[in-house]
Design a protein around this motif. Structure first.
Motif, short mmCIF file in Angstrom:
data_model
loop_
_atom_site.label_atom_id
_atom_site.label_comp_id
_atom_site.label_asym_id
_atom_site.label_seq_id
_atom_site.Cartn_x
_atom_site.Cartn_y
_atom_site.Cartn_z
N GLY A 112 49.89 8.36 28.42
CA GLY A 112 49.36 8.67 27.10
C GLY A 112 48.10 9.50 27.13
O GLY A 112 47.65 9.98 26.10
N GLN A 113 47.50 9.68 28.31
CA GLN A 113 46.29 10.50 28.38
C GLN A 113 46.67 11.95 28.66
O GLN A 113 47.70 12.24 29.25
N PHE A 169 57.77 14.33 36.10
CA PHE A 169 58.74 14.24 35.01
C PHE A 169 59.17 15.64 34.58
O PHE A 169 60.34 15.95 34.52
N GLN A 170 58.14 16.41 34.24
CA GLN A 170 58.40 17.75 33.72
C GLN A 170 57.39 18.74 34.28
O GLN A 170 56.26 18.37 34.56
N ARG A 172 55.81 22.43 33.12
CA ARG A 172 55.78 23.39 32.01
C ARG A 172 54.86 24.54 32.39
O ARG A 172 53.77 24.32 32.89
N VAL A 177 59.90 24.84 29.77
CA VAL A 177 59.89 23.45 30.22
C VAL A 177 61.04 23.21 31.18
O VAL A 177 62.17 23.62 30.91
N ILE A 179 62.89 19.96 33.26
CA ILE A 179 62.94 18.52 33.50
C ILE A 179 63.37 18.33 34.95
O ILE A 179 64.44 18.78 35.34
N GLU B 53 62.47 8.81 29.38
CA GLU B 53 61.04 9.12 29.32
C GLU B 53 60.74 10.54 29.79
O GLU B 53 59.89 11.22 29.23
N ASN B 54 61.47 10.98 30.82
CA ASN B 54 61.16 12.29 31.40
C ASN B 54 61.69 13.46 30.59
O ASN B 54 61.43 14.60 30.93
N ARG B 55 62.41 13.18 29.53
CA ARG B 55 63.01 14.28 28.76
C ARG B 55 62.30 14.57 27.46
O ARG B 55 62.72 15.41 26.68
N ILE B 56 61.22 13.85 27.20
CA ILE B 56 60.53 14.02 25.92
C ILE B 56 59.69 15.29 25.93
O ILE B 56 58.89 15.51 26.83
N ILE B 57 59.90 16.11 24.92
CA ILE B 57 59.08 17.31 24.78
C ILE B 57 58.28 17.24 23.48
O ILE B 57 57.09 17.42 23.47
N GLN B 91 52.59 9.51 21.92
CA GLN B 91 51.92 8.67 22.89
C GLN B 91 50.41 8.71 22.71
O GLN B 91 49.72 7.74 22.97
N ASN B 92 49.88 9.83 22.29
CA ASN B 92 48.42 9.94 22.30
C ASN B 92 47.83 10.39 20.97
O ASN B 92 46.82 11.03 20.93
#
Lengths: 223, 265
Positions: A112-113, A169-170, A172, A177, A179, B53-57, B91-92
């Motif tokens: 979240g950060q 995870f990703q 960019r 982007v 994945i 989780e890893n696919r969220i843009i 999330q933030n």
């Protein structure tokens, strides 16, 4: 001694406004000078004349700048091609320094950060799942990456990411982007992610950097 | 035109997110088009349980504030062809970043395209709860046989009844430990249902497999033999209008001779 000096150069005329003189005197001298020049110009029937202006160690305020430009713009035969100075504002200098230097960051970016860096970053911290590291420039990774890395934020397609991205995870870059779960690329610590000529995210190794990003490669050589 | 159901409980940790994920998956397996919506802004989990989780843009706040189109933010679960989608939470951003009207608008748009929109409500009864129930046509209240969970569920049912939804709230009793219930250590199913005085939608047994599969990002429903999975599958069928008898919570008694000579499990 005069506060406004006009000199001819190979590539045109250079008008020096002496930093030692007061701005009021400079303005009066400029007014007189251009009135005279305009007169001569009409007699000689020359084409458009371009001037470069150098204010030496003086930084013109926006208002002063306007006054000078306005004065010259009155005459259709004259134009200012450049206004330069030896000095810049501290804030401006700091911004340029921020942009040019490689920041070393050892943060732990938790879920979240989001950490955003101006310029390039050498990252030696950790990015947990759900954390995001953003940089306007390049990213060089030495730390552990489980979250999202974004270089060239928001639209710098020249940016690259160097490092092992297999656990991320990703990835960019600018607005592209990838994945990582879908990208079965064999990463090493010397992998480079970049935007190719087709505007797609692609991978190479540091050895290819000379062909992928010659500018960056040369810049590294200088340092 | 689809139906929007909010999964809520009041108390935290009773299995809202797990139930949302599993109900959504069970409905998708029944060939319904389902969109799961995570409304736990700031502490999202639904994406993790589903392994997306890893696919969220983009997320729901991006959609509400116009930074992304709805279809850009939807994350498709490739395991179920075109049947299961997730709209992740932010999330933030601040947890008050979303307003009930914005959620309503998004849900209305999703209902056009999906048979079911399942809203995963955050714990508590504050802004997040208000957001979640704003767009819903009906509610599924989750409780465990613990007295604290039942108490909070009772409070939530009270709040839901003031909302005037199209369908009445219905109850799922989750994480039932058979031996405790059979020994009378916890409230039994009838007691809880009677106490809350809402219709029982189904029961789900407590099983280690639920946690294990969640950790891999696979909803337990995908394992047809698991007892918790069967609970969720039954609930999905009841939601679709089938009549399915409640599963028994009687433990299998193993006889003396069977214990001596029977195969080890």
């Amino acid at each position: 001694m005069k506060d406004v000096v006009l000199k001819g150069h190979q590539d045109g005329y250079l008008l020096t406004l002496k930093a030692t003189g007061s701005f009021e005197r400079i303005l009066t001298e400029l007014t007189d000078l251009f009135a005279q020049l305009n007169h001569d110009q009409q007699v000689a029937k020359k084409d458009l004349v371009q001037f470069k202006i150098d204010t030496e160690n003086r930084l013109l305020t926006a208002q002063q700048r306007q006054q000078v430009l306005h004065l010259i713009e009155q005459y259709p035969a004259f134009r200012v091609s450049e206004l330069k100075s030896n000095v810049i504002l501290k804030t401006e200098a700091q911004r340029e320094k921020e942009q040019d230097s490689v920041h070393i960051n050892r943060a732990t970016i938790r879920s979240g950060q989001e950490v955003t860096v101006e310029g390039d970053v050498l990252f030696v911290g950790q990015i947990h799942h759900g954390g995001i590291l953003k940089a306007t420039g390049h990213i060089f990774l030495l730390g552990d990456v489980a979250g999202i890395v974004q270089a060239g934020f928001p639209d710098n397609e020249e940016a690259v990411i160097v490092g092992d991205l297999s656990t991320a995870f990703q990835v960019r870059i600018a607005d592209q982007v990838a994945i990582m779960a879908d990208d079965q690329h064999a990463f090493t610590a010397r992998s480079v992610a970049y935007i190719n000529d087709l505007h797609l995210l692609d991978y190479g190794t540091l050895a290819d950097l000379k062909t992928i990003r010659p500018k960056l490669y040369n810049k590294m050589g200088e340092a | 035109m689809g139906t929007a159901l909010v999964v809520t409980s009041g108390k935290g940790g009773v299995g809202k997110t797990t139930s949302s994920a599993n109900l959504g998956t069970a409905l998708a397996l029944q060939n319904k088009r389902v969109c799961l919506m995570d409304l736990d802004i700031g502490l999202r989990n639904l994406d993790v349980v589903l392994g997306l989780e890893n696919r969220i843009i983009y997320d729901i706040v991006d959609v509400a504030q116009g930074r992304a189109k709805l279809h850009q933010a939807l994350v498709k679960d490739k395991r179920f062809e075109d049947n299961l989608y997730l709209l992740p939470a932010a999330q933030n951003t601040d947890k008050d970043a979303l307003l009930p009207d914005e959620v309503k608008a998004i849900v209305a748009e999703l209902k056009e395209e999906f048979d079911f929109v399942i809203l995963d409500c955050p714990a508590g009864i504050e802004q997040g709860f208000q957001n979640a129930i704003a767009g819903a046509d009906g509610a599924i209240v989750i409780s465990t046989p613990e007295i604290s969970a039942v108490r909070d569920a009772d409070r939530v049912v009270g709040l839901l009844e003031q909302q005037d939804m199209k369908y009445e709230p219905r109850l799922i009793i989750n994480r039932i430990r058979q031996h405790m219930m059979n020994q009378g250590d916890v409230m039994d199913i009838d007691e809880i249902t009677k106490h809350l005085s809402i219709k029982l939608l189904g029961i789900v047994l407590d099983d280690d497999g639920v946690i294990k599969s969640s950790n891999h990002g696979d909803p337990i429903v995908l394992d047809p033999k698991n007892p918790a999975s069967q609970g969720y599958r039954n609930i999905a069928r009841r939601l679709l209008g089938e009549t399915v008898p409640l599963m028994s919570i009687k433990e299998e008694k193993v006889g003396f001779w069977q214990r001596l000579f029977g195969h080890k499990k």
